[in-house]
Enzyme design. Sequence first.
Site, mmCIF file in Angstrom:
data_model
loop_
_atom_site.group_PDB
_atom_site.id
_atom_site.type_symbol
_atom_site.label_atom_id
_atom_site.label_comp_id
_atom_site.label_asym_id
_atom_site.label_seq_id
_atom_site.Cartn_x
_atom_site.Cartn_y
_atom_site.Cartn_z
ATOM 1 N N LYS A 94 0.820 -1.215 0.000
ATOM 2 C CA LYS A 94 0.000 0.000 0.000
ATOM 3 C C LYS A 94 0.854 1.266 0.000
ATOM 4 O O LYS A 94 0.485 2.260 -0.616
ATOM 5 C CB LYS A 94 -0.950 0.003 1.203
ATOM 6 C CG LYS A 94 -2.065 -1.007 1.056
ATOM 7 C CD LYS A 94 -3.284 -0.669 1.880
ATOM 8 C CE LYS A 94 -4.432 -1.579 1.488
ATOM 9 N NZ LYS A 94 -5.640 -1.386 2.251
ATOM 10 N N LYS A 101 -4.369 -8.334 -6.751
ATOM 11 C CA LYS A 101 -5.609 -8.583 -5.995
ATOM 12 C C LYS A 101 -6.712 -7.584 -6.381
ATOM 13 O O LYS A 101 -6.436 -6.407 -6.593
ATOM 14 C CB LYS A 101 -5.223 -8.462 -4.517
ATOM 15 C CG LYS A 101 -6.316 -8.317 -3.519
ATOM 16 C CD LYS A 101 -5.724 -8.268 -2.118
ATOM 17 C CE LYS A 101 -5.941 -6.920 -1.462
ATOM 18 N NZ LYS A 101 -7.081 -6.828 -0.583
ATOM 19 N N LYS A 117 -11.144 -2.724 -3.495
ATOM 20 C CA LYS A 117 -12.167 -1.679 -3.653
ATOM 21 C C LYS A 117 -11.545 -0.312 -3.887
ATOM 22 O O LYS A 117 -12.205 0.579 -4.410
ATOM 23 C CB LYS A 117 -13.127 -1.670 -2.458
ATOM 24 C CG LYS A 117 -12.515 -1.418 -1.105
ATOM 25 C CD LYS A 117 -13.599 -1.354 -0.044
ATOM 26 C CE LYS A 117 -13.513 -2.453 0.992
ATOM 27 N NZ LYS A 117 -12.256 -2.469 1.773
HETATM 28 N N1 AQP Z 1 -9.246 -9.861 -3.530
HETATM 29 C C1 AQP Z 1 -9.774 -10.441 -2.471
HETATM 30 N N2 AQP Z 1 -10.117 -11.741 -2.482
HETATM 31 C C2 AQP Z 1 -10.672 -12.335 -1.398
HETATM 32 N N3 AQP Z 1 -10.924 -11.666 -0.250
HETATM 33 C C3 AQP Z 1 -10.623 -10.362 -0.195
HETATM 34 N N4 AQP Z 1 -10.749 -9.429 0.754
HETATM 35 C C4 AQP Z 1 -10.311 -8.231 0.307
HETATM 36 N N5 AQP Z 1 -9.866 -8.365 -0.952
HETATM 37 C C5 AQP Z 1 -10.048 -9.670 -1.295
HETATM 38 C C6 AQP Z 1 -11.279 -9.694 2.081
HETATM 39 O O1 AQP Z 1 -12.311 -8.754 2.368
HETATM 40 C C7 AQP Z 1 -12.272 -8.462 3.764
HETATM 41 C C8 AQP Z 1 -12.315 -6.987 3.968
HETATM 42 O O2 AQP Z 1 -11.128 -6.390 3.543
HETATM 43 P P1 AQP Z 1 -10.759 -4.929 4.045
HETATM 44 O O3 AQP Z 1 -11.780 -3.987 3.609
HETATM 45 O O4 AQP Z 1 -10.536 -4.950 5.504
HETATM 46 O O5 AQP Z 1 -9.388 -4.598 3.419
HETATM 47 P P2 AQP Z 1 -8.603 -5.187 2.239
HETATM 48 O O6 AQP Z 1 -8.257 -6.622 2.508
HETATM 49 O O7 AQP Z 1 -7.433 -4.290 2.008
HETATM 50 O O8 AQP Z 1 -9.692 -5.119 1.068
HETATM 51 P P3 AQP Z 1 -9.698 -4.242 -0.218
HETATM 52 O O9 AQP Z 1 -10.993 -4.502 -0.911
HETATM 53 O O10 AQP Z 1 -8.438 -4.509 -1.002
HETATM 54 O O11 AQP Z 1 -9.720 -2.781 0.348
HETATM 55 P P4 AQP Z 1 -8.728 -1.586 0.104
HETATM 56 O O12 AQP Z 1 -8.721 -1.390 -1.380
HETATM 57 O O13 AQP Z 1 -9.304 -0.428 0.840
HETATM 58 O O14 AQP Z 1 -7.408 -1.992 0.636
HETATM 59 C C9 AQP Z 1 -11.028 -9.121 4.349
HETATM 60 O O15 AQP Z 1 -11.400 -10.308 5.011
HETATM 61 C C10 AQP Z 1 -10.213 -9.415 3.137
HETATM 62 O O16 AQP Z 1 -9.358 -10.527 3.329
#
Ligand code: AQP
Length: 340
Positions: free
Chosen positions: A118, A201, A204
Amino acid sequence: MSDKTEMKRVFSGIQPSGQLTIANYLGALKHFVQLQKAGTECIYCVVDLHAITVWQDPNELRNAIRHAAACFIASGINVEKSILFNQSLVSAHAELAWIFNCVARMGWMNRMTQFKEKAGSNRENSSVGLFAYPTLMAADILVYHATHVPVGEDQKQHLELTRDIANKFNNDYGTEFFPVIEPVIEGIATRIMSLRDGTKKMSKSDKSDLSRINLTDDKDLIVKKIRKARTDQYPLPGSIKELEKRPEAKNLMNIFAALSETSLNNVLNQFEGKMFSEFKPHLSEVTVEKISPITTEVNKLMNDGKELDQILDAGAERARKIAEPIVQKTYEIVGLKETR
Ligand code: AQP
């Protein structure tokens, strides 16, 4: 004396850092609902303090919190059965996180790959909060003495750190106060990849909206995004070994399998030798079928922001009842407070 909880208690959270995606649904929300259905005590949190570790527009954040809560409910979280709230309403998370900042070691934190990804080349300009993210996550979980944490693959390292923090705290203070948690990383959709790059990956917060399917996308947009999803030019393979060499094909077939609740082998058998142009409409169909009811429900819930706020307030009140005594006991163990 041990205060260790013997029963199973689930905690997990999602950041309101953008529109929730199909990856959040398949990697997290779907399992949250299954655990709730199994009758386990579940605490689910919209982790807004985590979201502000990177810039969030204050004018949009409040709505993003409500939106994430609506996604939990629309996916099947029953707010009578499970506790649902947003993190900043329960100050115990931040209080315990500070104690854990004093337990975790710099060497451990420096190894966290999510921070490296990040922060990227902008490391010196990243917030201290982004670096300390994993200690707050450990506090989120341990402030409820949660024992099981359902997450996607990307959070595995943070959960290992949570175990290290619990162990070090217990060793340092000669106690068994904090449970050593069990990660729950299950199913074939633990790592959904970007629709634009099968090696990255799905997130969002990705700059490209075409890289993901949001839980707000309507039918036309879902069909368009799947049609535009990056692929190679070869027919679909028939074996997992062949699929491993084809990241985009693997990702799309994985999504199909997870949404259809079937095995990857079944999907390989069904589409072996077919071109992407034939496979993609099937993928669109199953995606629309699974996601549209959630979208409709999210939109309905978002019409009444006040009701969502009330749900979150009520959830926070229940959460505080569990978390506050655990923080007070932690203060006693550390010596910040007289033992009662
Ligand atoms: N690509 C993914 N595949 C499977 N699971 C995923 N998760 C996130 N991306 C994937 C799971 O969603 C939950 C919530 O995640 P988060 O919002 O706490 O943060 P993150 O993992 O960093 O998710 P994002 O969507 O990638 O958010 P941003 O872009 O803000 O960093 C977790 O259980 C995660 O494992």
